[in-house]
Design an enzyme around this catalytic site. Structure first.
Site, mmCIF file in Angstrom:
data_model
loop_
_atom_site.group_PDB
_atom_site.id
_atom_site.type_symbol
_atom_site.label_atom_id
_atom_site.label_comp_id
_atom_site.label_asym_id
_atom_site.label_seq_id
_atom_site.Cartn_x
_atom_site.Cartn_y
_atom_site.Cartn_z
ATOM 1 N N CYS A 117 -13.359 1.739 -9.084
ATOM 2 C CA CYS A 117 -12.463 1.882 -7.927
ATOM 3 C C CYS A 117 -11.110 2.503 -8.296
ATOM 4 O O CYS A 117 -10.396 2.994 -7.426
ATOM 5 C CB CYS A 117 -12.252 0.533 -7.253
ATOM 6 S SG CYS A 117 -13.780 -0.156 -6.600
ATOM 7 N N HIS A 166 -5.739 1.404 -2.700
ATOM 8 C CA HIS A 166 -7.197 1.295 -2.702
ATOM 9 C C HIS A 166 -7.560 0.216 -1.685
ATOM 10 O O HIS A 166 -6.897 -0.815 -1.588
ATOM 11 C CB HIS A 166 -7.671 0.904 -4.104
ATOM 12 C CG HIS A 166 -9.103 0.478 -4.146
ATOM 13 N ND1 HIS A 166 -10.110 1.242 -3.611
ATOM 14 C CD2 HIS A 166 -9.697 -0.646 -4.630
ATOM 15 C CE1 HIS A 166 -11.257 0.613 -3.785
ATOM 16 N NE2 HIS A 166 -11.043 -0.533 -4.389
ATOM 17 N N ASN A 191 -14.723 -0.779 1.476
ATOM 18 C CA ASN A 191 -14.299 -0.345 0.140
ATOM 19 C C ASN A 191 -15.204 0.812 -0.305
ATOM 20 O O ASN A 191 -16.369 0.601 -0.618
ATOM 21 C CB ASN A 191 -14.401 -1.534 -0.816
ATOM 22 C CG ASN A 191 -13.983 -1.186 -2.234
ATOM 23 O OD1 ASN A 191 -13.802 -0.024 -2.577
ATOM 24 N ND2 ASN A 191 -13.844 -2.208 -3.061
#
Ligand code: UT7
Length: 335
Positions: A114, A262, A292
């Site tokens: 990520c 993020h 996500n």
């Protein structure tokens, strides 16, 4: 002034199919209420069976090139941040390069899960600063839902697919001074990346990983996460990265215009906002409709901030991410 890497284009792509919380609750023991309350997610996009990560990446890259008013030929560096490559090798970036019709320069992948987009951005910035490359496509692209165990309610509700890309252009660089000779204050008012900060602590691999791989199981595997432990690390590490990157730039965190995080969990984002005395109105959030998307989440959110008129040229924007590894990172740029 030193060479600055300026974001001159941003493009995104989201697959057509939308998977709502309600639909997930028909096949796993969860509820729309739980997911929204604990994460802020309402729905996410899922790639079609015949859509590969490179397909998503190419669409985002083409949109970014259009936004920059450039053609594929103008690019001499492609970095793709992804955890879900088309093939074990070659790099998805090589496939993207061919599909775009780029024939110059280098193309390679970066794997920091990520945090991948900021790792890729920081790498591209250094390549451009060296003077060896002129314009880079930095792409975060994921078909992350392919790594999910749809029976594991603790992880399958969190992730989605998508892609986002920046076109970075090297600008300036005619003073003859080395990077270290120029003070931060001299260049902070120029557009471009001001500072980046990257961290990894491999002792925390067990908190978030995929239980398969070429050299271990010879399978792809599924995401495994100790969610609440990652959550606790996230607020601390992300805050540390944001403060550090701003200290390196001699800019107080509270001076930023926009915070583009993020998109892992709305509660993590708000926890960081509170800890650093930012305002919730400064947050660009896409989590409700995208979930996500791992390495793609930051350019997807950045584009949303441009589209609704919040992020304007000259604004100070702070990016951050945390992911498997653990990896965590922040980048400060002037839009
Ligand atoms: O991008 C990479 C980085 N990733 C992250 O930053 C994710 C960080 N972690 C998180 O976002 C949160 O930890 C989660 C959203 C994953 C979980 O939220 P939580 O508040 O930490 O819940 P928990 O794991 O402590 O679980 C609480 C309860 C448990 O039930 P019991 O043991 O209290 O009965 C879970 O079994 O919630 C249960 N639970 C669920 N219930 C309904 C876990 N997932 C679900 C679900 N639906 N989907």
């Amino acid at each position: 002034m030193t060479i600055k890497s300026v974001v001159i284009g941003c493009g995104t792509y989201l697959p057509e199919r939308i998977l709502t919380n309600k639909e997930i609750s028909t096949f796993v023991d969860t509820s729309d209420e739980w997911i929204q309350e604990r994460t802020g997610i309402k729905e996410r996009h899922v790639a079609a069976d015949d859509e590969k990560t490179s397909d998503l990446a190419v669409k985002a890259a083409q949109a970014a090139l259009n936004d920059a008013g450039l053609k594929a030929d103008d690019i001499d560096l492609i970095i793709v941040a992804t955890t879900t490559p088309d093939l074990t090798f070659p790099a998805t970036a090589a496939i993207v390069q061919a599909k775009l019709g780029v024939s110059e320069g280098a193309a390679f992948d970066i794997q920091a899960v990520c945090s991948g987009f900021i790792f890729a951005l920081s790498t591209a910035e250094k390549f451009l600063a060296s003077g060896q490359h002129k314009r880079a496509l930095v792409i975060g692209a994921e078909t992350f839902t392919r790594l999910l165990d749809w029976n594991d309610r603790a992880t399958c509700v969190l992730f989605g697919d998508g892609a986002g890309a920046f076109v970075l252009e090297a600008q300036g660089g005619n003073s003859g001074q080395s990077r270290n000779q120029t003070s931060n204050q001299a260049t902070n008012h120029h557009r471009g990346i001001i500072e980046t900060y990257l961290r990894t602590d491999g002792r925390m691999v067990d908190l978030l990983y995929v239980d398969g791989g070429v050299s271990s199981t010879k399978t792809t595997g599924h995401v495994k996460m100790q969610g609440n432990k990652v959550f606790r690390e996230a607020v601390t590490r992300i805050s540390e990265a944001m403060v550090t990157v701003c200290e390196k730039a001699n800019i107080p965190v509270t001076d930023i215009d926009w915070f583009v995080p993020h998109q892992a969990n709305e509660r993590i984002i708000l926890g960081v906002v509170k800890k650093l005395s930012l305002r919730t109105e400064q947050v660009v959030s896409t989590i409700a409709h995208q979930g996500n998307t791992s390495a793609a989440s930051i350019p997807l959110a950045y584009r949303a901030g441009l589209d609704d008129g919040r992020i304007k040229p000259g604004d100070l924007v702070l990016l951050e991410a945390l992911g498997g590894g653990l990896t965590w990172a922040a980048a400060l740029l002037r839009a």
